[in-house]
Design an enzyme around this catalytic site. Sequence first.
Site, PDB file in Angstrom:
ATOM      1  N   HIS A  49       0.915  -1.063  -0.048  1.00 42.48           N
ATOM      2  CA  HIS A  49       0.121   0.013   0.097  1.00 42.48           C
ATOM      3  C   HIS A  49       0.947   1.059   0.207  1.00 42.48           C
ATOM      4  O   HIS A  49       1.684   1.427   0.623  1.00 42.48           O
ATOM      5  CB  HIS A  49      -1.056  -0.075   1.213  1.00 42.48           C
ATOM      6  N   ASP A  70     -14.920   2.414   7.079  1.00 45.50           N
ATOM      7  CA  ASP A  70     -14.082   3.357   6.469  1.00 45.50           C
ATOM      8  C   ASP A  70     -14.518   4.230   5.547  1.00 45.50           C
ATOM      9  O   ASP A  70     -14.332   5.617   5.490  1.00 45.50           O
ATOM     10  CB  ASP A  70     -12.637   2.671   6.208  1.00 45.50           C
ATOM     11  N   ARG A  95     -14.514  12.602   7.053  1.00 49.18           N
ATOM     12  CA  ARG A  95     -13.246  13.314   7.428  1.00 49.18           C
ATOM     13  C   ARG A  95     -12.874  14.348   6.288  1.00 49.18           C
ATOM     14  O   ARG A  95     -12.282  15.453   6.653  1.00 49.18           O
ATOM     15  CB  ARG A  95     -12.272  12.208   7.258  1.00 49.18           C
ATOM     16  N   SER A 102      -7.547   3.638   8.993  1.00 50.33           N
ATOM     17  CA  SER A 102      -8.233   3.649   7.765  1.00 50.33           C
ATOM     18  C   SER A 102      -7.490   2.871   6.865  1.00 50.33           C
ATOM     19  O   SER A 102      -8.118   1.800   6.196  1.00 50.33           O
ATOM     20  CB  SER A 102      -8.364   5.446   7.242  1.00 50.33           C
ATOM     21  N   LYS A 139      -8.237  -1.548   5.708  1.00 47.33           N
ATOM     22  CA  LYS A 139      -8.638  -2.011   4.437  1.00 47.33           C
ATOM     23  C   LYS A 139      -7.724  -3.074   4.098  1.00 47.33           C
ATOM     24  O   LYS A 139      -7.875  -4.226   3.369  1.00 47.33           O
ATOM     25  CB  LYS A 139      -8.554  -0.949   3.401  1.00 47.33           C
TER      26      LYS A 139
HETATM   27  N1  URA Z   1      -5.533   6.845   2.740  1.00 47.83           N
HETATM   28  C1  URA Z   1      -6.287   6.148   3.286  1.00 47.83           C
HETATM   29  O1  URA Z   1      -6.847   5.134   2.538  1.00 47.83           O
HETATM   30  N2  URA Z   1      -6.943   6.674   4.322  1.00 47.83           N
HETATM   31  C2  URA Z   1      -6.519   7.810   4.869  1.00 47.83           C
HETATM   32  O2  URA Z   1      -6.988   8.215   5.821  1.00 47.83           O
HETATM   33  C3  URA Z   1      -5.349   8.461   4.260  1.00 47.83           C
HETATM   34  C4  URA Z   1      -4.775   7.977   3.182  1.00 47.83           C
END
Ligand code: URA
Length: 441
Positions: A82, A161, A168, A183, A187
Amino acid sequence: MNMRDIIIAKRDKQSLTDEQIKFFVQGVTDGSIPDYQTSALLMAIVLNGMDEHEMTTLTLEMAASGKQLTLPYIEGISVDKHSTGGVGDKVTPILLPLIASFGVEVVKLSGRGLGFTGGTVDKFESIEGFNVEVDTKDFHMYVIQTGMVISGQTPDLAPADKILYALRDVTGTVDSIPLIASSIMSKKIAAGAQGIVLDVTCGSGAFMKDFDMAKELAEAMIKIGKLAGRQVVAVITNMDEPLGRFCGNVLEMQEVFNTVTGKGESDVIEVVTELAYHLIKIAQKDAGMSEEVLKNEIRARLSDGTVYEKYKQLIESQGGKLNAAGSPVYVSKPFDCMHVNSPDAGYVQSIKTDLIGQASVLLGAGRLAKTDKIDYGAGIGFFVKVGDRVERGDSLCALYTGEDSQLPEDKLYDAMDLILDAYEIGPNPPEKKPAILGVIT
Ligand code: URA
């Protein structure tokens, strides 16, 4: 239990209990908590933080708010990667076929671009016919065929999320290490991989503007991963200038093609090599090679055609079109419509990468709202980067739009102004930051 007490507890700097966090995430997911209370708690978390235990509970609850993949068809240790986002970040399309060539099987779920950072899904969609909407029940078929599959994020993965991120975004509560870490990790955990390599970008084109913040985020995500039983490595990479020579969807995929056929830029190769090294090690496909030998092997495979062969397999398996010469066919042709010239002579001291990202969005390469259409051919090419010498009038960048773009001229000039603001030219050669700023295991 009620939301008002939970908000007050966090307002008063108390740690939330597991039950309170569970109540919050379940209420967000089933819609029983109104947005104003959710927003108030998010702001209290931004201001007063969360400890490791709270962060981990929040992450696991968000991961459990929807479907959780188990990836039973992956042989051995499943891995995932990621990036916290950047400008010109074309790493994933190179990394997948590269690690697959070592026998590392991978299911990669990626997002679309929003704001000035690009999205891997948009980049793959710039190849004609490439299907990024793969059903999770078909993942095993692709993994058996080629060892890899790339797909857009499914809506049933970590739905809490999705709801929280949208709030947010409009309540000034994105910039918080516990919220970003939970967050991202929710995932990743829901996506099922046992090993996770994080590319934590750092600099003007990233969420984390300086090294200490990037390290803090990396450490938070590693701790969450560990408490959730996952192996996590974080590589902190430089985003104080764009990665490689291009940003924009087709332009970046052309650069991907150059990289997998042995003509990559050194910073792209360096980042890809470091991330691949950790992924291959975690998946235990390193065949006992030392770090130096494995990294040399990775670089060799980028130039000897091995990665290119796997790249072709990835594209063809997901419906992407290749021409007779074996290069992808793109949905749009970038048209070089303006060069931005240096107002001064000297050395490039810095490039405000967020402004470059904004210029690229103005040209049509990205979205400001989720529903915006993107121009796949739009983007920017960088003739010079940090440390390079320029004379007055030399080209700094080329601005591209898709061949059929109807971009109003004033937007082109606005993009040019952003680029002139982004490039700082000074009399002496600056200290150039390496592409890899640190590795945290
Ligand atoms: N990427 C994400 O998936 N979540 C965040 O809060 C910031 C960047």
